[in-house]
Design a protein around this motif. Sequence first.
Motif, PDB file in Angstrom:
ATOM      1  N   ASN A 182      19.393   0.044  -0.002  1.00 37.43           N
ATOM      2  CA  ASN A 182      20.509  -0.487   0.767  1.00 37.43           C
ATOM      3  C   ASN A 182      21.270   0.587   1.542  1.00 37.43           C
ATOM      4  O   ASN A 182      22.105   0.266   2.390  1.00 37.43           O
ATOM      5  N   ILE A 183      21.008   1.854   1.254  1.00 42.65           N
ATOM      6  CA  ILE A 183      21.675   2.938   1.979  1.00 42.65           C
ATOM      7  C   ILE A 183      20.855   3.356   3.204  1.00 42.65           C
ATOM      8  O   ILE A 183      21.362   3.412   4.323  1.00 42.65           O
ATOM      9  N   THR A 184      19.572   3.634   2.998  1.00 44.38           N
ATOM     10  CA  THR A 184      18.734   4.123   4.097  1.00 44.38           C
ATOM     11  C   THR A 184      18.021   2.999   4.843  1.00 44.38           C
ATOM     12  O   THR A 184      17.552   3.199   5.963  1.00 44.38           O
ATOM     13  N   GLY A 185      17.880   1.836   4.209  1.00 43.11           N
ATOM     14  CA  GLY A 185      17.115   0.753   4.798  1.00 43.11           C
ATOM     15  C   GLY A 185      15.629   0.850   4.545  1.00 43.11           C
ATOM     16  O   GLY A 185      14.865  -0.014   4.982  1.00 43.11           O
ATOM     17  N   ASP A 186      15.190   1.898   3.841  1.00 44.03           N
ATOM     18  CA  ASP A 186      13.766   2.038   3.532  1.00 44.03           C
ATOM     19  C   ASP A 186      13.291   0.876   2.665  1.00 44.03           C
ATOM     20  O   ASP A 186      14.048   0.311   1.861  1.00 44.03           O
ATOM     21  N   ILE A 187      12.012   0.542   2.829  1.00 45.81           N
ATOM     22  CA  ILE A 187      11.390  -0.556   2.100  1.00 45.81           C
ATOM     23  C   ILE A 187      10.240  -0.004   1.273  1.00 45.81           C
ATOM     24  O   ILE A 187       9.426   0.778   1.762  1.00 45.81           O
ATOM     25  N   TYR A 188      10.181  -0.408   0.009  1.00 42.56           N
ATOM     26  CA  TYR A 188       9.143   0.059  -0.909  1.00 42.56           C
ATOM     27  C   TYR A 188       8.292  -1.140  -1.306  1.00 42.56           C
ATOM     28  O   TYR A 188       8.807  -2.202  -1.656  1.00 42.56           O
ATOM     29  N   ILE A 189       6.967  -0.956  -1.258  1.00 41.83           N
ATOM     30  CA  ILE A 189       6.035  -2.040  -1.552  1.00 41.83           C
ATOM     31  C   ILE A 189       5.137  -1.636  -2.709  1.00 41.83           C
ATOM     32  O   ILE A 189       4.538  -0.549  -2.706  1.00 41.83           O
ATOM     33  N   GLY A 190       5.016  -2.493  -3.693  1.00 38.76           N
ATOM     34  CA  GLY A 190       4.052  -2.323  -4.765  1.00 38.76           C
ATOM     35  C   GLY A 190       2.838  -3.179  -4.482  1.00 38.76           C
ATOM     36  O   GLY A 190       2.938  -4.404  -4.415  1.00 38.76           O
ATOM     37  N   ALA A 191       1.695  -2.565  -4.290  1.00 40.77           N
ATOM     38  CA  ALA A 191       0.457  -3.283  -3.994  1.00 40.77           C
ATOM     39  C   ALA A 191      -0.582  -2.932  -5.061  1.00 40.77           C
ATOM     40  O   ALA A 191      -0.254  -2.371  -6.103  1.00 40.77           O
ATOM     41  N   ARG A 192      -1.822  -3.250  -4.808  1.00 39.97           N
ATOM     42  CA  ARG A 192      -2.895  -2.944  -5.756  1.00 39.97           C
ATOM     43  C   ARG A 192      -3.334  -1.498  -5.582  1.00 39.97           C
ATOM     44  O   ARG A 192      -3.856  -1.116  -4.547  1.00 39.97           O
ATOM     45  N   GLU A 193      -3.050  -0.691  -6.608  1.00 38.00           N
ATOM     46  CA  GLU A 193      -3.390   0.734  -6.625  1.00 38.00           C
ATOM     47  C   GLU A 193      -2.684   1.522  -5.518  1.00 38.00           C
ATOM     48  O   GLU A 193      -3.054   2.655  -5.235  1.00 38.00           O
ATOM     49  N   ARG A 194      -1.679   0.929  -4.884  1.00 37.13           N
ATOM     50  CA  ARG A 194      -0.981   1.597  -3.807  1.00 37.13           C
ATOM     51  C   ARG A 194       0.521   1.338  -3.900  1.00 37.13           C
ATOM     52  O   ARG A 194       0.954   0.257  -4.310  1.00 37.13           O
ATOM     53  N   LEU A 195       1.291   2.343  -3.494  1.00 38.02           N
ATOM     54  CA  LEU A 195       2.710   2.193  -3.223  1.00 38.02           C
ATOM     55  C   LEU A 195       2.939   2.638  -1.783  1.00 38.02           C
ATOM     56  O   LEU A 195       2.384   3.658  -1.349  1.00 38.02           O
ATOM     57  N   TYR A 196       3.743   1.879  -1.051  1.00 41.41           N
ATOM     58  CA  TYR A 196       4.055   2.227   0.326  1.00 41.41           C
ATOM     59  C   TYR A 196       5.559   2.367   0.498  1.00 41.41           C
ATOM     60  O   TYR A 196       6.329   1.599  -0.094  1.00 41.41           O
ATOM     61  N   GLN A 197       5.947   3.335   1.326  1.00 39.40           N
ATOM     62  CA  GLN A 197       7.338   3.482   1.720  1.00 39.40           C
ATOM     63  C   GLN A 197       7.431   3.365   3.231  1.00 39.40           C
ATOM     64  O   GLN A 197       6.766   4.092   3.969  1.00 39.40           O
ATOM     65  N   LEU A 198       8.255   2.418   3.700  1.00 40.99           N
ATOM     66  CA  LEU A 198       8.430   2.174   5.122  1.00 40.99           C
ATOM     67  C   LEU A 198       9.875   2.444   5.509  1.00 40.99           C
ATOM     68  O   LEU A 198      10.776   2.364   4.667  1.00 40.99           O
ATOM     69  N   ASP A 199      10.101   2.709   6.789  1.00 38.84           N
ATOM     70  CA  ASP A 199      11.480   2.790   7.246  1.00 38.84           C
ATOM     71  C   ASP A 199      11.962   1.391   7.618  1.00 38.84           C
ATOM     72  O   ASP A 199      11.227   0.400   7.473  1.00 38.84           O
ATOM     73  N   SER A 200      13.193   1.282   8.101  1.00 40.73           N
ATOM     74  CA  SER A 200      13.781  -0.029   8.361  1.00 40.73           C
ATOM     75  C   SER A 200      13.088  -0.758   9.518  1.00 40.73           C
ATOM     76  O   SER A 200      13.257  -1.971   9.677  1.00 40.73           O
ATOM     77  N   ASN A 201      12.298  -0.034  10.320  1.00 42.46           N
ATOM     78  CA  ASN A 201      11.526  -0.656  11.392  1.00 42.46           C
ATOM     79  C   ASN A 201      10.089  -0.951  10.972  1.00 42.46           C
ATOM     80  O   ASN A 201       9.237  -1.264  11.802  1.00 42.46           O
ATOM     81  N   LEU A 202       9.814  -0.814   9.683  1.00 34.55           N
ATOM     82  CA  LEU A 202       8.503  -1.079   9.087  1.00 34.55           C
ATOM     83  C   LEU A 202       7.447  -0.063   9.488  1.00 34.55           C
ATOM     84  O   LEU A 202       6.252  -0.348   9.425  1.00 34.55           O
ATOM     85  N   ALA A 203       7.875   1.123   9.900  1.00 35.34           N
ATOM     86  CA  ALA A 203       6.932   2.212  10.146  1.00 35.34           C
ATOM     87  C   ALA A 203       6.603   2.912   8.835  1.00 35.34           C
ATOM     88  O   ALA A 203       7.501   3.190   8.028  1.00 35.34           O
ATOM     89  N   LEU A 204       5.326   3.180   8.594  1.00 38.86           N
ATOM     90  CA  LEU A 204       4.891   3.798   7.350  1.00 38.86           C
ATOM     91  C   LEU A 204       5.388   5.240   7.250  1.00 38.86           C
ATOM     92  O   LEU A 204       5.199   6.041   8.168  1.00 38.86           O
ATOM     93  N   LYS A 205       6.022   5.570   6.130  1.00 43.46           N
ATOM     94  CA  LYS A 205       6.494   6.926   5.886  1.00 43.46           C
ATOM     95  C   LYS A 205       5.647   7.633   4.834  1.00 43.46           C
ATOM     96  O   LYS A 205       5.255   8.775   4.999  1.00 43.46           O
ATOM     97  N   VAL A 206       5.352   6.934   3.715  1.00 45.99           N
ATOM     98  CA  VAL A 206       4.632   7.566   2.612  1.00 45.99           C
ATOM     99  C   VAL A 206       3.696   6.540   1.978  1.00 45.99           C
ATOM    100  O   VAL A 206       4.060   5.371   1.801  1.00 45.99           O
ATOM    101  N   THR A 207       2.484   6.976   1.639  1.00 45.14           N
ATOM    102  CA  THR A 207       1.557   6.175   0.846  1.00 45.14           C
ATOM    103  C   THR A 207       1.239   6.931  -0.438  1.00 45.14           C
ATOM    104  O   THR A 207       0.966   8.133  -0.406  1.00 45.14           O
ATOM    105  N   VAL A 208       1.284   6.231  -1.565  1.00 44.40           N
ATOM    106  CA  VAL A 208       0.920   6.827  -2.849  1.00 44.40           C
ATOM    107  C   VAL A 208      -0.278   6.069  -3.399  1.00 44.40           C
ATOM    108  O   VAL A 208      -0.247   4.843  -3.523  1.00 44.40           O
ATOM    109  N   ASP A 209      -1.346   6.804  -3.694  1.00 39.61           N
ATOM    110  CA  ASP A 209      -2.546   6.236  -4.309  1.00 39.61           C
ATOM    111  C   ASP A 209      -2.403   6.374  -5.812  1.00 39.61           C
ATOM    112  O   ASP A 209      -2.385   7.470  -6.351  1.00 39.61           O
ATOM    113  N   ASN A 210      -2.295   5.229  -6.512  1.00 42.16           N
ATOM    114  CA  ASN A 210      -2.115   5.259  -7.959  1.00 42.16           C
ATOM    115  C   ASN A 210      -3.387   5.609  -8.712  1.00 42.16           C
ATOM    116  O   ASN A 210      -3.339   5.863  -9.915  1.00 42.16           O
TER     117      ASN A 210
END
Length: 426
Positions: A53-81
């Motif tokens: 709620n401060i930065t507007g970043d969005i975090y997604i939990g997917a299958r074997e993946r975590l994604y971090q997006l900015d408030s415009n839905l641009a990909l910032k970070v991908t984590v391979d679990n």
Amino acid sequence: MTNSVLGVILIQILISGQIGSIQSAPLSSYLVSSFTPPDTDFNLPFNHIAINNITGDIYIGARERLYQLDSNLALKVTVDNGNCDTSDKDNKLLTTVVTHHIYKLITCGCQKGSSLCQTRNPVNISLDLIELADTPYIVAMGDVSMSTVGVVALGADFEEDEITKHGESLYFFIARSGGGAASAFRFISKYSLADLQSQQQIPANILTDDSTSSKHIISYEDFLFVFISRDEETYLGRICRDSPDQDFASYTEIKLECGHAGSQNVIQSAYIGPAGSELAKSMNISTEDGVLYAVFSSTSSYLCAYRMIDVEQTFEDAIFGCIQGTGTGIANSFISDDIHRGGSKCEKYANGELPQHPFRCTGRIPEEDSRNGYLLYKYVSATNPLSASPISTIPDVISTSIVTTVERHHTVAFVGDTQGYFYKVE
């Protein structure tokens, strides 16, 4: 968002109206921006989404993946679990905790062969990873249909064998699916945010079967409400956020029905919010009063609304019916009635007239000669369901989510479905 979304996030801007009619369109009709994972197999389910709620970043939990997006839905970070050894490879629980003292992302699920939880840096989720020990039984793994839901809320600081309140802090409250005598999991738990160690809990092994599916959890006023699907029927469980009992003895369930004789009983999602003046008038409540909006599905979706004053009264009737034997409440049949295993109990007060006591948060009556007091009830069910007729029906649709708002004195509900359609119920 706790239901799976395939491959794309959409942000909608809609105009509000009044409950009564239904408008629908593909989510793409309201597309502002979108995100498609760069991975080769990108149509994997998005299980959970959390927002900073401060930065507007969005975090997604997917299958074997975590994604971090900015408030415009641009990909910032991908984590391979990594390739998990469990049959369920999904990240099943995420939450952001943003306060003056705490700034972290908590993730639970697939993590390099285990189902442990971790804390991560919300600025960059690949940094400052801390594996939290002794957390393999927090989320329901193995069966993708068995969900785990959670919410961060205030709760009373708790010390074992103490029943006095020591102040309030933020805790992670979790409700998990499954159960049965062999279960090593917990049904409902309160965890510290520092290390996710359990502070209070209802163990899953005292549930009489494994059909309990926790669908949604809401923090509202002094309580946590857990929406449960069990044998194609819906139950609403309630605990106090500041319960003084280690095992949440005051946990109470009521049955929710939507439609004639509960013809639509499979809960999908729920929301508690106010009503616009027109709906409030029809329900004979103030616009300041809360309303529970719930969507149920069979082959179609049905929206039912319950006055929170009726919800709360049904819980109170269940507790006092259990204690006084009035027939409005009994020991919970879905939790073992063996009190030595922590199961359900109703016991009339044997020492004369029932004392004035706030029973909604504990079934214990303090006694001078007992540190823990006299246990009067534990784990209660209402005998009569709380029923409502649908205020809207969406034909041939399985809904997945709901949120409501009030605009120009009108109540508006927004409902999403499994096929990527978005409905404005006005």
